[in-house]
Design a protein around this motif. Structure first.
Motif, PDB file in Angstrom:
ATOM      1  N   GLY A  84       4.033   9.457 -10.112  1.00 51.40           N
ATOM      2  CA  GLY A  84       3.315   9.646 -11.378  1.00 51.40           C
ATOM      3  C   GLY A  84       2.751  11.044 -11.475  1.00 51.40           C
ATOM      4  O   GLY A  84       2.786  11.672 -12.536  1.00 51.40           O
ATOM      5  N   ALA A  85       2.228  11.572 -10.378  1.00 53.66           N
ATOM      6  CA  ALA A  85       1.680  12.929 -10.365  1.00 53.66           C
ATOM      7  C   ALA A  85       2.791  13.948 -10.579  1.00 53.66           C
ATOM      8  O   ALA A  85       2.587  14.968 -11.229  1.00 53.66           O
ATOM      9  N   ALA A  86       3.976  13.661 -10.033  1.00 53.74           N
ATOM     10  CA  ALA A  86       5.108  14.594 -10.192  1.00 53.74           C
ATOM     11  C   ALA A  86       5.620  14.616 -11.629  1.00 53.74           C
ATOM     12  O   ALA A  86       6.129  15.634 -12.096  1.00 53.74           O
ATOM     13  N   ASP A  87       5.498  13.486 -12.337  1.00 56.54           N
ATOM     14  CA  ASP A  87       5.948  13.395 -13.716  1.00 56.54           C
ATOM     15  C   ASP A  87       5.006  14.103 -14.675  1.00 56.54           C
ATOM     16  O   ASP A  87       5.375  14.422 -15.793  1.00 56.54           O
ATOM     17  N   SER A  88       3.803  14.340 -14.251  1.00 54.24           N
ATOM     18  CA  SER A  88       2.782  14.936 -15.134  1.00 54.24           C
ATOM     19  C   SER A  88       2.960  16.414 -15.307  1.00 54.24           C
ATOM     20  O   SER A  88       3.505  17.147 -14.621  1.00 54.24           O
ATOM     21  N   ARG A 143       0.835  -1.203   0.000  1.00 54.32           N
ATOM     22  CA  ARG A 143       0.000   0.000   0.000  1.00 54.32           C
ATOM     23  C   ARG A 143       0.872   1.257   0.000  1.00 54.32           C
ATOM     24  O   ARG A 143       0.593   2.214  -0.721  1.00 54.32           O
ATOM     25  N   LEU A 144       1.955   1.227   0.774  1.00 56.89           N
ATOM     26  CA  LEU A 144       2.889   2.358   0.765  1.00 56.89           C
ATOM     27  C   LEU A 144       3.525   2.517  -0.615  1.00 56.89           C
ATOM     28  O   LEU A 144       3.670   3.622  -1.118  1.00 56.89           O
ATOM     29  N   GLY A 145       3.894   1.396  -1.229  1.00 57.43           N
ATOM     30  CA  GLY A 145       4.463   1.443  -2.574  1.00 57.43           C
ATOM     31  C   GLY A 145       3.497   2.044  -3.575  1.00 57.43           C
ATOM     32  O   GLY A 145       3.884   2.834  -4.441  1.00 57.43           O
ATOM     33  N   SER A 146       2.234   1.700  -3.446  1.00 56.04           N
ATOM     34  CA  SER A 146       1.205   2.250  -4.330  1.00 56.04           C
ATOM     35  C   SER A 146       1.103   3.763  -4.164  1.00 56.04           C
ATOM     36  O   SER A 146       0.967   4.500  -5.150  1.00 56.04           O
ATOM     37  N   MET A 147       1.181   4.222  -2.924  1.00 59.57           N
ATOM     38  CA  MET A 147       1.129   5.658  -2.669  1.00 59.57           C
ATOM     39  C   MET A 147       2.338   6.362  -3.285  1.00 59.57           C
ATOM     40  O   MET A 147       2.203   7.437  -3.873  1.00 59.57           O
ATOM     41  N   ILE A 148       3.499   5.740  -3.176  1.00 60.77           N
ATOM     42  CA  ILE A 148       4.721   6.314  -3.766  1.00 60.77           C
ATOM     43  C   ILE A 148       4.596   6.384  -5.280  1.00 60.77           C
ATOM     44  O   ILE A 148       4.886   7.418  -5.892  1.00 60.77           O
ATOM     45  N   ARG A 149       4.136   5.294  -5.892  1.00 62.44           N
ATOM     46  CA  ARG A 149       3.968   5.286  -7.360  1.00 62.44           C
ATOM     47  C   ARG A 149       2.991   6.353  -7.798  1.00 62.44           C
ATOM     48  O   ARG A 149       3.217   7.052  -8.792  1.00 62.44           O
ATOM     49  N   LYS A 150       1.910   6.513  -7.055  1.00 65.41           N
ATOM     50  CA  LYS A 150       0.905   7.517  -7.394  1.00 65.41           C
ATOM     51  C   LYS A 150       1.513   8.922  -7.321  1.00 65.41           C
ATOM     52  O   LYS A 150       1.321   9.733  -8.239  1.00 65.41           O
ATOM     53  N   GLU A 151       2.240   9.213  -6.263  1.00 59.79           N
ATOM     54  CA  GLU A 151       2.858  10.528  -6.114  1.00 59.79           C
ATOM     55  C   GLU A 151       3.926  10.763  -7.166  1.00 59.79           C
ATOM     56  O   GLU A 151       4.044  11.861  -7.711  1.00 59.79           O
TER      57      GLU A 151
END
Length: 123
Positions: A119-123, A109-117
């Protein structure tokens, strides 16, 4: 108290066959239909446990402990305290011990949160 809807048929069956009559009837009644008493509950528990094929090393309170340990896998401390009727975190923390596989779920779940953040930073 809320409970899984999957248990509704069992709860209804119990209420229809074993509980006291009416809206204010007790969910569990003694052998003569009255309120359960501490003085005779042990015998009722042993009879029920034996009939269900549950070993003698399982105590009635173990049912509460198991249910609350399962609930703890997705509930906050405050939610557990409310569900169990505890007024202090100390009592509820007993049920917060590590459940097998839970550490991996938390890390994922922590990994998912990191990936989401990220991904948002790359946008």
């Amino acid at each position: 108290m809320a409970f899984p809807t999957e248990l509704l048929p069992d709860v209804k069956g119990h209420l229809e066959s074993f509980a006291g009559a009416g809206r204010d009837g007790h969910v569990f009644v003694g052998p003569r239909g009255g309120q359960l008493r501490r003085s005779n509950f042990r015998d009722d528990w042993i009879n029920a446990r034996t009939k269900a094929g549950i070993t003698a090393d399982v105590h009635f309170h173990d049912l509460r402990h198991t249910g609350n340990t399962l609930a703890a896998s997705g509930a906050s401390l405050r939610e557990l305290m409310t569900r169990m009727g505890h007024s202090t975190p100390r009592a509820a923390l007993i049920y917060q011990h590590m459940v097998n596989g839970r550490d991996r779920e938390i890390a994922d779940r922590l990994g998912s949160m990191i990936r989401k953040e990220r991904g948002a930073a790359d946008s």
